[in-house]
Design a protein around this motif. Structure first.
Motif, PDB file in Angstrom:
ATOM      1  N   PHE A 190     -42.750  59.617  84.669  1.00 55.55           N
ATOM      2  CA  PHE A 190     -43.761  60.845  85.324  1.00 55.55           C
ATOM      3  C   PHE A 190     -45.149  60.757  84.592  1.00 55.55           C
ATOM      4  O   PHE A 190     -45.154  59.999  83.341  1.00 55.55           O
ATOM      5  N   GLU A 191     -46.051  61.365  85.038  1.00 55.45           N
ATOM      6  CA  GLU A 191     -47.316  61.399  84.154  1.00 55.45           C
ATOM      7  C   GLU A 191     -47.151  61.921  82.807  1.00 55.45           C
ATOM      8  O   GLU A 191     -46.630  62.951  82.550  1.00 55.45           O
ATOM      9  N   GLY A 192     -47.458  61.031  81.865  1.00 55.55           N
ATOM     10  CA  GLY A 192     -47.374  61.254  80.185  1.00 55.55           C
ATOM     11  C   GLY A 192     -46.053  61.523  79.773  1.00 55.55           C
ATOM     12  O   GLY A 192     -45.970  61.517  78.599  1.00 55.55           O
ATOM     13  N   TYR A 193     -45.050  61.054  80.390  1.00 50.22           N
ATOM     14  CA  TYR A 193     -43.641  61.030  79.848  1.00 50.22           C
ATOM     15  C   TYR A 193     -42.521  60.213  80.531  1.00 50.22           C
ATOM     16  O   TYR A 193     -42.667  60.028  81.790  1.00 50.22           O
ATOM     17  N   VAL A 194     -41.352  59.640  80.166  1.00 49.28           N
ATOM     18  CA  VAL A 194     -40.454  59.184  80.585  1.00 49.28           C
ATOM     19  C   VAL A 194     -39.175  59.833  80.167  1.00 49.28           C
ATOM     20  O   VAL A 194     -38.955  60.399  79.050  1.00 49.28           O
ATOM     21  N   TYR A 195     -38.476  60.103  81.544  1.00 47.50           N
ATOM     22  CA  TYR A 195     -37.148  60.906  81.187  1.00 47.50           C
ATOM     23  C   TYR A 195     -35.847  60.054  81.334  1.00 47.50           C
ATOM     24  O   TYR A 195     -35.920  59.228  82.329  1.00 47.50           O
ATOM     25  N   SER A 196     -35.166  60.094  80.341  1.00 46.32           N
ATOM     26  CA  SER A 196     -33.942  59.305  80.587  1.00 46.32           C
ATOM     27  C   SER A 196     -32.742  59.814  80.791  1.00 46.32           C
ATOM     28  O   SER A 196     -32.437  60.834  80.466  1.00 46.32           O
ATOM     29  N   LEU A 197     -32.001  59.136  81.602  1.00 44.84           N
ATOM     30  CA  LEU A 197     -30.445  59.695  81.894  1.00 44.84           C
ATOM     31  C   LEU A 197     -29.631  58.807  82.166  1.00 44.84           C
ATOM     32  O   LEU A 197     -29.721  57.560  82.171  1.00 44.84           O
ATOM     33  N   ALA A 198     -28.265  59.085  81.800  1.00 43.66           N
ATOM     34  CA  ALA A 198     -27.064  58.122  82.059  1.00 43.66           C
ATOM     35  C   ALA A 198     -26.031  58.941  82.955  1.00 43.66           C
ATOM     36  O   ALA A 198     -25.838  60.206  82.877  1.00 43.66           O
TER      37      ALA A 198
END
Length: 126
Positions: free
Chosen positions: A106-114
């Motif tokens: 996303f703009e300005g950050y990365v979201y990690s999921l599993a």
């Protein structure tokens, strides 16, 4: 999406694992791991690892030469994490876990999921 739960001895079988994103416009990168626990075994062990940048890794043992990647290709955002057993044997019956690891940008950050999907495969004569 749930996979089929019965495979015929000696025939090919696709273990289905689908992990679609809710928002297709969000850039993402993903990798997949598959784990297996045979009937009566206490723990799962990794049998396959797939990343779009590298060839699939298959663990030595009853899956080597029989298990192959059958999911998304040509993209860094995997949606289909399926694998294929070329010839189902008795040692392939048991419990499987398909694990998706995805990074959404996303703009300005990365979201990690599993996410994990569990299925049980029974090997039948016909």
């Amino acid at each position: 999406v749930a996979s089929g739960s019965e495979a015929v001895l000696g025939l090919p079988f696709r273990l289905l694992c689908i992990a679609c994103k809710r928002r297709s416009e969000t850039p993402a990168e993903a990798s997949a791991e598959w784990f297996f626990r045979g009937e009566g075994e206490a723990a799962f062990h990794k049998i396959l690892e797939y990343s779009p940048e590298e060839p699939p890794w298959v663990a030595p043992g009853p899956f080597l030469g029989v298990l192959s990647w059958n999911g998304s290709r040509g993209t860094r955002d995997l949606q289909d994490l399926s694998v294929r057993l070329e010839a189902v044997g008795r040692p392939h019956g048991g419990h499987y876990v398909c694990r998706l690891r995805r990074n959404l940008t996303f703009e300005g950050y990365v979201y990690s999921l599993a996410r994990n999907q569990t299925l049980r495969l029974a090997v039948v004569e016909r």
